[in-house]
Each structure stands twice: as C-alpha cells, then as structure tokens.
Design a protein around this motif. Structure first.
Motif, short mmCIF file in Angstrom:
data_model
loop_
_atom_site.label_atom_id
_atom_site.label_comp_id
_atom_site.label_asym_id
_atom_site.label_seq_id
_atom_site.Cartn_x
_atom_site.Cartn_y
_atom_site.Cartn_z
N ASP A 1 -8.37 -14.16 13.00
CA ASP A 1 -8.88 -12.89 12.48
C ASP A 1 -7.96 -11.60 12.61
O ASP A 1 -8.33 -10.53 13.19
CB ASP A 1 -10.07 -12.47 13.39
CG ASP A 1 -11.06 -11.51 12.88
OD1 ASP A 1 -11.32 -11.66 11.70
OD2 ASP A 1 -11.77 -10.91 13.57
N CYS A 2 -6.90 -11.60 11.71
CA CYS A 2 -5.97 -10.95 11.69
C CYS A 2 -6.38 -9.83 10.91
O CYS A 2 -6.94 -9.81 9.86
CB CYS A 2 -4.53 -11.50 11.02
SG CYS A 2 -3.99 -12.88 11.76
N ALA A 3 -6.21 -8.32 11.46
CA ALA A 3 -7.12 -7.16 10.91
C ALA A 3 -6.39 -6.88 9.32
O ALA A 3 -7.19 -6.49 8.63
CB ALA A 3 -6.68 -5.98 11.68
N TYR A 4 -5.32 -7.24 9.14
CA TYR A 4 -4.75 -6.94 7.86
C TYR A 4 -4.87 -7.91 6.68
O TYR A 4 -4.53 -7.71 5.60
CB TYR A 4 -3.10 -6.60 8.21
CG TYR A 4 -2.49 -7.83 8.80
CD1 TYR A 4 -2.07 -8.93 8.14
CD2 TYR A 4 -2.08 -7.64 10.05
CE1 TYR A 4 -1.58 -9.99 8.65
CE2 TYR A 4 -1.47 -8.70 10.77
CZ TYR A 4 -1.29 -9.71 10.00
OH TYR A 4 -0.77 -10.98 10.74
N CYS A 5 -5.40 -8.98 6.97
CA CYS A 5 -5.44 -10.15 6.12
C CYS A 5 -6.82 -10.29 5.40
O CYS A 5 -7.93 -10.25 6.12
CB CYS A 5 -5.22 -11.47 6.87
SG CYS A 5 -5.16 -12.75 5.93
N VAL A 6 -6.92 -10.54 4.21
CA VAL A 6 -8.20 -10.76 3.47
C VAL A 6 -8.87 -12.00 3.60
O VAL A 6 -10.00 -11.93 3.66
CB VAL A 6 -7.75 -10.32 1.79
CG1 VAL A 6 -7.04 -11.83 1.29
CG2 VAL A 6 -9.10 -10.42 1.15
#
Length: 421
Positions: A69-74
């Motif tokens: 759940d990486c904040a920057y990844c779509v």
C-alpha cells in the motif's frame, strides 16, 4: 484480439506508464486518416540500444494487483481501481503477435506483487523463459526484478532477459518507511547486489569459455521518484552516485512524482516536477560522461540544482577562476567542462587542433554552442566576448539574450545598486 485481452491490455499498459526505468518516448500521437504508425501509447514505448538504435517495446504489467500500500503508487492495494492480470501464456502470445505485426521489437514486463516476491518473480521468469525456449524469440526483453525475490530466481531471470531492473523508488530509507512502510532498503539492495555479482561472474566465465551463457547483457537499471518526498537534489545525486559505483548500474532513471493520491503524507502539487527531473538527468549525465563529482554539482551551499540554467553552466558560473579555457592547448577533461561543448565536440576539438590552430569558425562547424561557450573560451588567446563580465551578467545574457552589451551592463549595475540599497 479477444475483448477480454484488449481490456487487460488497456488497464495494464496504462498502469505501466509510471515506470520509467526503460526509456519511453512519451508520445501520444494518434494514427488518423490511415496514416503510418501510431504513438498513442497502448503499451508501446521506445528504448535505445548501446549503438543508438531506437527499439519499440511492449510495456505492460503482468498484474496491477498488489499486496503493498505504497502512498505514491497508483496500484497500491487501497486504491479503488479496476484490477486485471495476464496469464503467463497471454503475455507470451501478445508479445509474439505484436512482434510478427512489426509493432514491437521487444518486451518490458513489470508487475504488482500477487502473494509474495518469489510467487510474482517466478511468473515473470516463466514469461521470458517461454519466449526464449518455446517461441525462439530473440528480441529485447527487460524484466522488472521484484524486491525480496530469491537469488536463484534472479539468476534465472538474467539468463533470459537482456536487462534487469530493481526500483529503489525513494531516495532514503526514512522516506520509504514513511510512504511505503511495508518495504525496506535491504530488500531492494539485495537483488541489486545479486545482479551485480552475477554480471561480474558472467564476464569472468566468458573470458575463460566463449560458450558461457550471458547474464543480462544490457546490465541493470533502477528508478527514483523525484518530488514525492523531501530529499534535496544533493541527496538524490549522492544516492545515484553510490548506486553507479557500488552496483554497476547502467542507468538510474528519474521520475517526477505524478500527483495521483490525496494521501496526507504526500506533497500537494498539481503537476509533476518536470523541470527538476530534467535538471537531475543533466546532472546525472555530467557524472557519467563529463567527469564531474557530485560535490562539484551540488554541495551544502547549493543543495538543489538551479531550475533556470543547466548544471554545467551553473558550475561554470560558480567557478569563473577556471576560465577562460584556451581550446588549442587545454586538456580534453577541461574542455568538457565548458558550457556549450559536448562530448562529441570536445573530441573533435582535440583531434582537429593537431593539424592546424583552431579558430571560432571551426568551432561553429563542429557543433559548439558559441552562445554559451564564448564567455568561457579563447582560440589562440583571442575571444569572441569580453572575459571580465561577472557571472550574473553572463547568466542574464544567456537566459534572455537580445539587447546590447551596454544595456545589459546598465541592467547589471542597476541590480547591484538595488541589492546594496
């Protein structure tokens, strides 16, 4: 093409556009009125070989499902997007069919993470293995290496892929913990180290045995996201320098953060920092091809690159004591540091001056950008421009041009007066 496959291709090609660790043209030109070619971007990108050839690649994800759940990844798991996944055979069939139609010359394959790193990496390897062994495909293959994957899978991947890449994503462990807490640097650097080790071993084996198998002959690369975290350009370039020296990387790619999330941990921006990204690429070029050290480009007093001028000109303006350079006698390494002179032009200068003294007309024919270079060079002690102008004047003149020297000097004096008052 089957509608189901077309839908998957649309979703997974679009999701792959955020990974820039293979060069992409970025073109969006559509084919209208029965024209020739199409750059609309249905998973087709362009990369460049070592000899300068441009090759078209099918650029897709195996899946946009992801356990992280990486904040920057779509494709992060909490993002409400349409999900899809190719089977191994579907990717193989797409690659071969596109290749036979002359749409592509190779494959760039990345992926979200299904269950764990090895589960996903094993499927990526199977795609490459099927293409090589069953389809006898000899086109270019670039495989994304999944952080945390076993060394055995990485070694096998390198036997089938031309290039491997592991995305380090963020410029520091601190930022990674903040924006992607399920990841860590150790899991990213481990496969980088394994690839680097195998590259060295493969070269040694090929020296002893000509029939020894090649391992990722196009080397490895990585991607750094610029602007999603607080690191300055100095930290980014220092990390890149360490990666080049410690892991034998061919390229570090820089991707300006695309604002795709409203996560409070991310900066509030309306568009990617394209100019900053471009300046970092230019600085990277100076380190790799022009002999510059990181601390010469950015330091404690100048931790960020100047967005208005390129880093080579910025260095020259801060180091006026090194100029002017007499092009008929200066060393090649010093000529490379002159703004407006590239690698090819510098080589031509060193070669040509062996036969006759160089004049400024010669420089024009060699491709030297005299608009910049004239403030920093002489030919047989002669100059096209006075060499006693201060850095501020030269900067303004290069940026804005036009006007007479006199008016530019008056502007410079007015600036100095206003600063003093």
């Amino acid at each position: 093409m089957d509608n189901k496959i077309t839908d998957k291709l649309r979703i997974l090609a679009d999701a792959a556009k955020y990974d820039v660790s293979c060069s992409s043209s970025g073109g969006k030109r559509k084919n209208e009125n029965k024209g020739l070619g199409n750059a609309e971007g249905m998973g087709i990108c362009h990369s460049y070989t070592e000899d300068g050839r441009c090759v078209s690649l099918l650029k897709i994800l195996l899946t946009n499902f992801c356990i992280f759940d990486c904040a920057y990844c779509v494709t992060r798991k909490s993002n409400d997007i349409k999900r899809a996944a190719f089977t191994v055979q579907e990717v193989v069939d797409l690659t071969i069919n596109f290749y036979r139609r002359n749409y592509i010359e190779g494959l760039f394959l990345s992926s979200g993470i299904f269950k764990n790193a090895d589960y996903t990496m094993e499927r990526l390897v199977r795609v490459a293995k099927k293409l090589r062994q069953e389809e006898k495909f000899n086109g270019y293959i670039h495989l994304k290496t999944i952080p945390g994957a076993s060394e055995e899978l990485i070694k096998e991947a390198g036997l089938y892929a031309d290039r491997l890449s592991v995305n380090i994503e963020l410029p520091s462990e601190k930022s990674l913990k903040q924006l992607a807490p399920e990841k860590n640097y150790a899991e990213v650097l481990q496969p980088m180290g394994a690839i680097s080790k195998q590259l060295v071993l493969a070269k040694e084996e090929q020296k002893l045995f000509k029939s020894a198998p090649a391992f990722a002959p196009a080397g490895q690369s990585t991607q750094l996201i610029v602007g999603a975290s607080a690191e300055d350009d100095r930290q980014i370039l220092q990390l890149s320098n360490q990666l080049y020296k410690g892991y034998n990387l061919k390229r570090v790619y820089y991707s300006g953060y695309v604002p795709i999330s409203t996560d409070i941990r991310l900066p509030i921006i309306t568009e990617p920092p394209i100019i900053r990204e471009n300046r970092i690429y230019q600085a990277d070029w100076l380190m790799r091809f022009y002999g510059f050290d990181v601390q010469e480009i950015v330091d404690e007093q100048h931790p960020n690159l100047d967005l208005d001028i390129d880093p080579k000109l910025s260095w020259a303006l801060r180091n006026r004591h090194a100029f002017p350079v007499e092009l008929n006698t200066a060393d090649y390494e010093l000529i490379l540091r002159v703004p407006g002179i590239g690698v090819k032009s510098a080589k031509k200068i060193v070669s040509a001056r062996r036969f006759a003294p160089l004049q400024f007309d010669h420089l024009r024919k060699m491709g030297v950008v005299l608009k910049r270079a004239k403030y920093f060079v002489t030919c047989q002690t002669k100059s096209l421009q006075r060499q006693d102008f201060d850095s501020h004047y030269i900067r303004q003149k290069i940026l804005f041009g036009g006007g007479s020297v006199r008016s530019a000097l008056l502007t410079q004096q007015l600036d100095l007066f206003q600063q003093a008052s």
